[in-house]
Design a protein around this motif. Structure first.
Motif, PDB file in Angstrom:
ATOM      1  N   VAL A  17       0.858  -1.189   0.000  1.00  0.00           N
ATOM      2  CA  VAL A  17       0.000   0.000   0.000  1.00  0.00           C
ATOM      3  C   VAL A  17       0.889   1.232   0.000  1.00  0.00           C
ATOM      4  N   ILE A  18       0.646   2.159  -0.925  1.00  0.00           N
ATOM      5  CA  ILE A  18       1.421   3.408  -1.004  1.00  0.00           C
ATOM      6  C   ILE A  18       0.511   4.570  -0.625  1.00  0.00           C
ATOM      7  N   LEU A  19       0.953   5.366   0.355  1.00  0.00           N
ATOM      8  CA  LEU A  19       0.178   6.492   0.864  1.00  0.00           C
ATOM      9  C   LEU A  19       0.829   7.805   0.446  1.00  0.00           C
ATOM     10  N   HIS A  20       0.074   8.613  -0.276  1.00  0.00           N
ATOM     11  CA  HIS A  20       0.590   9.882  -0.800  1.00  0.00           C
ATOM     12  C   HIS A  20       0.669  10.950   0.285  1.00  0.00           C
ATOM     13  N   GLY A  21       1.244  12.088  -0.072  1.00  0.00           N
ATOM     14  CA  GLY A  21       1.411  13.191   0.863  1.00  0.00           C
ATOM     15  C   GLY A  21       0.313  14.232   0.774  1.00  0.00           C
ATOM     16  N   LEU A  22       0.444  15.249   1.599  1.00  0.00           N
ATOM     17  CA  LEU A  22      -0.508  16.357   1.648  1.00  0.00           C
ATOM     18  C   LEU A  22      -0.595  17.045   0.291  1.00  0.00           C
ATOM     19  N   PHE A  23      -1.807  17.390  -0.123  1.00  0.00           N
ATOM     20  CA  PHE A  23      -2.121  18.028  -1.404  1.00  0.00           C
ATOM     21  C   PHE A  23      -2.018  17.063  -2.580  1.00  0.00           C
ATOM     22  N   GLY A  24      -1.724  15.789  -2.320  1.00  0.00           N
ATOM     23  CA  GLY A  24      -1.535  14.848  -3.410  1.00  0.00           C
ATOM     24  C   GLY A  24      -2.726  13.929  -3.611  1.00  0.00           C
ATOM     25  N   ALA A  25      -2.469  12.828  -4.285  1.00  0.00           N
ATOM     26  CA  ALA A  25      -3.465  11.786  -4.524  1.00  0.00           C
ATOM     27  C   ALA A  25      -2.710  10.529  -4.903  1.00  0.00           C
ATOM     28  N   GLY A  26      -3.392   9.399  -4.847  1.00  0.00           N
ATOM     29  CA  GLY A  26      -2.736   8.150  -5.183  1.00  0.00           C
ATOM     30  C   GLY A  26      -2.118   8.163  -6.566  1.00  0.00           C
ATOM     31  N   ARG A  27      -2.770   8.819  -7.513  1.00  0.00           N
ATOM     32  CA  ARG A  27      -2.280   8.805  -8.896  1.00  0.00           C
ATOM     33  C   ARG A  27      -0.903   9.453  -9.039  1.00  0.00           C
ATOM     34  N   ASN A  28      -0.476  10.281  -8.058  1.00  0.00           N
ATOM     35  CA  ASN A  28       0.872  10.854  -8.105  1.00  0.00           C
ATOM     36  C   ASN A  28       1.942   9.759  -8.063  1.00  0.00           C
ATOM     37  N   TRP A  29       1.557   8.576  -7.598  1.00  0.00           N
ATOM     38  CA  TRP A  29       2.496   7.468  -7.442  1.00  0.00           C
ATOM     39  C   TRP A  29       2.279   6.377  -8.481  1.00  0.00           C
ATOM     40  N   THR A  30       1.568   6.687  -9.540  1.00  0.00           N
ATOM     41  CA  THR A  30       1.240   5.680 -10.548  1.00  0.00           C
ATOM     42  C   THR A  30       2.490   5.053 -11.161  1.00  0.00           C
ATOM     43  N   HIS A  50      -8.894  14.075   0.017  1.00  0.00           N
ATOM     44  CA  HIS A  50      -8.020  14.180  -1.144  1.00  0.00           C
ATOM     45  C   HIS A  50      -8.578  13.314  -2.282  1.00  0.00           C
ATOM     46  N   GLY A  51      -8.315  13.743  -3.509  1.00  0.00           N
ATOM     47  CA  GLY A  51      -8.662  12.941  -4.666  1.00  0.00           C
ATOM     48  C   GLY A  51     -10.122  12.553  -4.700  1.00  0.00           C
ATOM     49  N   ALA A  52     -10.378  11.266  -4.939  1.00  0.00           N
ATOM     50  CA  ALA A  52     -11.750  10.767  -5.069  1.00  0.00           C
ATOM     51  C   ALA A  52     -12.310  10.210  -3.765  1.00  0.00           C
ATOM     52  N   SER A  53     -11.566  10.312  -2.673  1.00  0.00           N
ATOM     53  CA  SER A  53     -12.043   9.784  -1.393  1.00  0.00           C
ATOM     54  C   SER A  53     -13.025  10.748  -0.733  1.00  0.00           C
ATOM     55  N   PRO A  54     -13.830  10.240   0.205  1.00  0.00           N
ATOM     56  CA  PRO A  54     -14.812  11.098   0.882  1.00  0.00           C
ATOM     57  C   PRO A  54     -14.149  12.209   1.689  1.00  0.00           C
ATOM     58  N   TRP A  55     -14.927  13.256   1.917  1.00  0.00           N
ATOM     59  CA  TRP A  55     -14.481  14.378   2.743  1.00  0.00           C
ATOM     60  C   TRP A  55     -14.974  14.202   4.173  1.00  0.00           C
ATOM     61  N   ASP A 166     -18.028  21.908 -17.047  1.00  0.00           N
ATOM     62  CA  ASP A 166     -17.482  23.102 -17.699  1.00  0.00           C
ATOM     63  C   ASP A 166     -16.758  24.015 -16.722  1.00  0.00           C
ATOM     64  N   ARG A 167     -16.421  23.524 -15.529  1.00  0.00           N
ATOM     65  CA  ARG A 167     -15.757  24.336 -14.525  1.00  0.00           C
ATOM     66  C   ARG A 167     -14.581  23.564 -13.920  1.00  0.00           C
ATOM     67  N   PHE A 168     -13.621  24.316 -13.360  1.00  0.00           N
ATOM     68  CA  PHE A 168     -12.516  23.721 -12.630  1.00  0.00           C
ATOM     69  C   PHE A 168     -12.806  23.778 -11.131  1.00  0.00           C
ATOM     70  N   ASP A 169     -12.241  22.829 -10.404  1.00  0.00           N
ATOM     71  CA  ASP A 169     -12.321  22.864  -8.945  1.00  0.00           C
ATOM     72  C   ASP A 169     -11.180  22.021  -8.381  1.00  0.00           C
ATOM     73  N   TRP A 170     -10.824  22.310  -7.124  1.00  0.00           N
ATOM     74  CA  TRP A 170      -9.776  21.546  -6.456  1.00  0.00           C
ATOM     75  C   TRP A 170     -10.348  20.223  -5.957  1.00  0.00           C
ATOM     76  N   ARG A 171      -9.658  19.126  -6.199  1.00  0.00           N
ATOM     77  CA  ARG A 171     -10.067  17.828  -5.649  1.00  0.00           C
ATOM     78  C   ARG A 171      -9.400  17.659  -4.283  1.00  0.00           C
ATOM     79  N   LEU A 172      -9.738  18.587  -3.409  1.00  0.00           N
ATOM     80  CA  LEU A 172      -9.116  18.656  -2.099  1.00  0.00           C
ATOM     81  C   LEU A 172     -10.018  19.473  -1.187  1.00  0.00           C
ATOM     82  N   ASN A 173     -10.260  18.971   0.007  1.00  0.00           N
ATOM     83  CA  ASN A 173     -11.072  19.704   0.977  1.00  0.00           C
ATOM     84  C   ASN A 173     -10.184  20.746   1.644  1.00  0.00           C
ATOM     85  N   LEU A 174     -10.117  21.919   1.041  1.00  0.00           N
ATOM     86  CA  LEU A 174      -9.209  22.953   1.512  1.00  0.00           C
ATOM     87  C   LEU A 174      -9.602  23.477   2.888  1.00  0.00           C
TER      88      LEU A 174
END
Length: 263
Positions: A17-30, A50-55, A166-174
């Motif tokens: 199991v690989i755990l990413h860092g703050l502001f990241g997501a699992g795909r950073n380690w693909t 973070h990413g697609a996980s629940p907030w 049609d919009r951008f958003d952060w995939r992160l609970n800021l």
């Protein structure tokens, strides 16, 4: 109650199991995951908020470790090796110290079990102040770069920006990340007397100040079998700066830790 983390998987073999860092997501380690998938079944979860996980409103290391433990139990993984970078490294350490029977070994990348002060709150503030929905990606990057220090990892932060229709958003609970920043920069005091006797590897980026030789006594107090490795010409984001050197170190440690035939 633990959250059900979103994750992706590659390969087959002993679980990892690989755990990413703050502001990241699992795909950073693909790329790392795909390389390790030749010998392992690799799981890349997104941390809560973070990413697609629940907030969630809170994100202590105890909670994030329980999220990973729930994933391990749900997937019926038998003592997986857990690799964590930065925030993910602290989560991995917390998991190993609080539930040692669930982990076959832990590799921690460029972080120590200690408190840090940093500029992460300024990253959160800058990202929250941007009206990303009404702007294009290039404009968001320019504005973000102008609002942060010259050495801020703007390109890395931009990886969390995603188009939703049609919009951008952060995939992160800021909001939650900002409110929990003190806990995220700290390490659980309740674990100071805990011990993880299993295999442990700590990898430092030689150009980073997050994991220094002075941290080794504190690491060994919690992880008696810990080995420390430094990767030259790498900063805090070791997997981006020196991916081949990181993979060599991880593969050597994993082969020894789980007695895989290197051939």
């Amino acid at each position: 109650m633990p959250l059900e983390l979103a994750f992706e998987t590659w390969g087959s073999g002993p679980p990892l199991v690989i755990l990413h860092g703050l502001f990241g997501a699992g795909r950073n380690w693909t790329n790392v995951a795909q390389s390790l998938a030749a010998n392992y079944r690799v799981y890349l979860p997104d941390a809560r908020n973070h990413g697609a996980s629940p907030w969630a409103e809170s994100m202590s290391y105890a909670e994030m470790a329980h999220d990973v433990l729930a994933l391990i139990e749900r997937e019926r993984l038998q003592q997986p090796f857990v690799i964590g970078h930065s925030m993910g490294g602290k989560t991995a350490m917390t998991l190993a110290l609080s539930h040692p029977q669930a982990v076959g070994g832990v590799a921690v990348i460029d972080i120590a079990p200690e408190s840090y002060t940093g500029q992460f709150s300024s990253y959160v503030s800058a990202m929250r102040n941007l009206d990303v929905g009404a702007a294009g990606r290039r404009e968001v990057r320019r504005t973000l770069a102008e609002s942060l220090r010259a050495d801020a990892p703007v390109d890395f932060l931009m990886q969390t920006l995603r188009r939703e229709r049609d919009r951008f958003d952060w995939r992160l609970n800021l909001l939650a990340t900002g409110l929990c920043m003190r806990d995220l920069c700290d390490f659980p005091a309740s674990l100071r007397e805990a011990r993880y006797e299993g295999p442990a590897l700590f990898i430092a980026g030689a150009e980073s100040d997050y994991l220094q030789p002075a941290s080794l006594p504190g690491i060994r107090a919690l992880f008696p079998s810990a080995a420390l490795e430094r990767i030259e010409d790498a900063g805090h984001w070791v997997h981006a700066d020196q991916p081949e050197a990181l993979l060599r170190g991880l593969n050597e440690w994993l082969r020894d830790a789980c007695a895989l035939d290197p051939n």
